[in-house]
Design an enzyme around this catalytic site. Structure first.
Site, PDB file in Angstrom:
ATOM      1  N   GLU A  40      -8.765  18.264  40.290  1.00 44.96           N
ATOM      2  CA  GLU A  40      -9.046  19.370  41.203  1.00 44.96           C
ATOM      3  C   GLU A  40      -8.832  20.726  40.563  1.00 44.96           C
ATOM      4  O   GLU A  40      -9.635  21.649  40.718  1.00 44.96           O
ATOM      5  CB  GLU A  40      -8.160  19.279  42.454  1.00 44.96           C
ATOM      6  N   HIS A 110      -5.165  12.885  54.759  1.00 42.32           N
ATOM      7  CA  HIS A 110      -6.600  12.965  55.032  1.00 42.32           C
ATOM      8  C   HIS A 110      -6.838  13.738  56.314  1.00 42.32           C
ATOM      9  O   HIS A 110      -7.836  13.541  56.981  1.00 42.32           O
ATOM     10  CB  HIS A 110      -7.208  11.561  55.149  1.00 42.32           C
TER      11      HIS A 110
END
Lengths: 306, 414
Positions: A40, A110
């Site tokens: 990322e 999530h």
């Protein structure tokens, strides 16, 4: 139609859970739409580099929960490039997309809402659509915007089959807030997936309390549309703010503080914030955690009864 | 050494007597190996009616222990520039007792059944959230665990149910935790990715984040002179995370007792390792840290390699990187059928030719350590345990709503 000079999309791995971008676009080609490894920080830094030399870069992080390794790149590079170079360089053509928010069973990693962290960074923009047609227009506007934009998409809506209130007529690319319903009693303010909840709470308030709510979708968190909101609260005198992110130092705090400063004499009741609790996003307790329509309705009732 | 629940050790390991510590540094034969020496002479491989207790099994003609030989292709070595030379690497021969073999096979069967039943529970929506199953990786898990000593630490990523069980958490507690019940090992608050146990730090959701943690755990053990190592696992996808390289550097600089283990199951979610990594030879990615590649489907190879690595690290040579070359039959998680990025033929091929349980059965039968009846009985037992765990998960209560605010220092409950 705006066609970027070079349209390169850096994609973070293939989409398995939510298929919203293709592995390689037949239009753009695989040298312009491609997957990246699981890095990322690298992805965002890479995108900043691309954007700095003028290319349009659309980086995708699979879930907003995973964007944190890139935080340094966002805060220290993307946000400050233009400022520290007196506009010699900037990474305006960078857009970073990430799904955010609760999905019903996402648990700790999530489901997070991260807009609060990024709203605190001068130099970038944060945009959050409430639905598919909004997403299309706002994404195009974000790509065109000459500032790095962080575009958080409600992942819950990926599973929606369709959308009511679709505006097919024109592609709305305006990034300002939008009043979804005119009202006279309470201003109800939110963004993203929370708008669906707030809509239901407003309908409940209308039918059960006869209260007319003015629902505003902020759409852009940073910078946010102060004028529309202040105008509305000066009219109604009451404000309820709601977001999924935790209460303390959430974006609602910024909204409440600004509104009380600008609308002090018009306020009829303390501003209510209906937010997630101050815990990590839980696993099994999600139904208790999220600010559902009942909690929002209660807040509307509180400001009305004050 | 027979893998056995470590939870019985409790916190005693931190205060081991000095004599125990000293023994573990004796060059040559580490302490734990003494326990696995057979009662019969080493060369005895002939059939014998051994008096080993086999309650519940029919008495068959098996030996109490056997020597095994591995093919030379089960290991590959990468010489680094830090630490000692690897020499010729782990031995290709070893000794395994009947008890050890049975123990390993039982664990592998238990994990296989647990994962299969967990998938069923997920489809029934009893388990929700994310579920990452490790069917196909059992030999890597059990082989590694069987070579560790009580008190060795372990940390891994989200494909963690197998390790949770080998670390000492019962199948029942795991199943209950997956279902989010109060009787789960994390009291229902963690779920599939956040299972914990003694000397076992999870279960981690964010890819690669557990690797610097593992280096830190290793540092504590070195500082406190416990003589224990920390096994730090990650996958082929995580191998490209920057923080992994930060951990490598610190571990090598300070000679931390850290065994970095890359579970290479060839796919990071839906991206094959060759498409995600400029260098898919993960055992070389430590660069200056020596590395070893091992056939992850052969439980004896994994066990021998891990024993050898643990010895190397315990001798003070610093970290190693081990790559377990393995495979997962199912997709990345329950949301991924695992079919769009690999062919059904490939999956079938591995199931038929490289299945870890089948391989272990073949080895056990070939070495005369187990009979096929015993194997069947173990499988049946594992299925029964998993079934009971499912019942337990079904019937257990959810945690109380007040647990939403529990285990955190402060929250505004208004």
């Amino acid at each position: 139609m705006y066609v970027p000079h070079t349209f390169i999309e850096c994609k973070y791995g293939p989409e398995l859970v939510v298929t919203c971008t293709f592995r390689s676009s037949p239009v753009a080609g695989s040298n312009r739409v491609f997957n990246t490894p699981l890095s990322e920080q690298g992805i965002v830094g890479f995108g900043i580099g691309l954007a700095t030399q003028g290319s349009t870069a659309i980086a995708e992080i699979q879930f907003a929960d995973y964007i944190h390794p890139a935080f340094d790149q966002v805060v220290n590079e993307a946000a400050k490039y233009r400022y520290r170079s007196a506009s010699h360089y900037h990474c305006g053509p960078l857009t970073v997309r990430a799904p955010y928010g609760a999905v019903g069973h996402g648990g700790h990693y999530h489901s997070q809402s991260v807009e609060g962290f990024y709203a605190h960074v001068p130099g970038i923009k944060v945009v959050i659509p409430r639905g598919p047609s909004q997403a299309k227009g706002l994404l195009l506007a974000s790509i065109r915007d000459q500032n790095p934009v962080f575009f958080f998409e409600p992942k819950w809506l990926y599973q929606a089959a369709g959308e009511r209130h679709t505006q097919l007529a024109s592609l709305c690319t305006c990034m300002q807030s939008l009043s979804l319903s005119a009202g006279s009693d309470v201003t109800v303010l939110g963004y993203g997936s929370q708008i669906q909840i707030l809509r239901q709470a407003c309908e409940m308030a209308q039918s059960e309390l006869g209260v007319s709510c003015e629902l505003i979708d902020l759409r852009t968190i940073l910078p946010w549309d102060e004028d529309t909101v202040i105008q509305s609260v000066c009219k109604t005198g009451r404000l309820v703010v709601s977001h999924e992110a935790p209460l303390t130092a959430g974006f609602g705090a910024e909204l409440a503080a600004t509104v009380q400063a600008e609308c002090f004499n018009h306020l009829e009741a303390p501003i209510q914030r209906v937010c997630g609790w101050d815990t990590p996003f839980p696993l099994i307790f999600e139904p208790f955690y999220i600010p559902n329509k009942v909690r929002c309705f209660d807040a509307i009732r509180t400001v009305v009864d004050y | 050494k027979t893998p056995r629940p470590h939870y019985q050790e409790g916190r005693q390991d931190a205060t081991e007597t000095s004599s125990a510590r000293a023994t573990s540094f004796v060059p040559g034969i580490p302490l734990y190996r003494l326990h696995s020496f057979p009662l019969l002479p080493l060369h005895l491989k002939t059939l014998s009616n051994s008096a080993v207790a086999t309650s519940g099994f029919r008495r068959q003609s098996t030996v109490t222990s056997a020597r095994f030989t591995l093919n030379s292709d089960v290991y590959k070595l990468h010489e680094g520039t830090t630490g000692a030379s690897l020499g010729s690497g782990p031995p290709l021969e070893g000794e395994i007792t009947r008890e050890e073999m049975t123990g390993m096979y039982s664990l592998m069967a238990a994990i296989r059944e647990l994962e299969t039943k967990a998938g069923d529970l997920y489809l029934e929506k009893i388990i929700r959230g994310f579920l990452h199953r490790c069917n196909g990786q059992e030999a890597s898990i059990v082989g590694l665990e069987s070579a560790l000593t009580p008190g060795d630490e372990l940390i891994t990523a989200y494909r963690c149910h197998g390790y949770t069980h080998t670390r000492g958490v019962s199948v029942k507690e795991i199943m209950a935790e997956l279902a989010g019940k109060a009787t789960g090992c994390s009291k229902g608050k963690g779920g599939s990715m956040h299972l914990y146990g003694p000397h076992y730090y999870g279960g981690n959701g964010i890819v690669g984040a557990q690797v610097p943690l593992g280096a830190g755990i290793a540092f504590t053990n070195k500082y406190n002179e416990t003589g224990k190592i920390c096994v730090t696992l990650y996958g082929d996808g995580a191998a490209n995370q920057g923080q992994v390289f930060e951990a490598y550097n610190m571990a090598a600089l300070w000679k931390l007792p850290c065994l970095f283990v890359c579970e290479n199951n060839l796919y990071g979610m839906g991206t094959s390792s060759t498409r995600s990594s400029a260098c898919p030879e993960y055992y070389t990615r430590g660069h200056y840290i020596p590395g070893i590649w091992v056939d992850g489907q052969n439980v004896l190879a994994v066990r021998t390699a891990t024993q050898w690595c643990a010895d190397y690290i315990r001798a003070g040579n610093g970290p190693l990187v081990m790559e377990q070359f393995t495979y997962r039959y199912y997709g990345h998680s329950m949301s991924d059928p695992g079919k769009s990025y690999r062919s059904a033929t490939e999956v079938k091929g591995v199931r038929e030719t490289r299945d870890p349980l089948k391989k272990c059965e073949e080895l056990a039968l070939e070495l005369n350590l187990m009979t096929s009846d015993e194997i069947k009985a173990i499988k049946k037992d594992a299925a029964k345990t998993a079934e009971e765990a499912v019942e337990f998960a079904h019937s257990s209560p959810h945690p109380p709503p007040a647990d939403l605010y529990a285990h955190i220092w402060w929250s505004r409950t208004k």
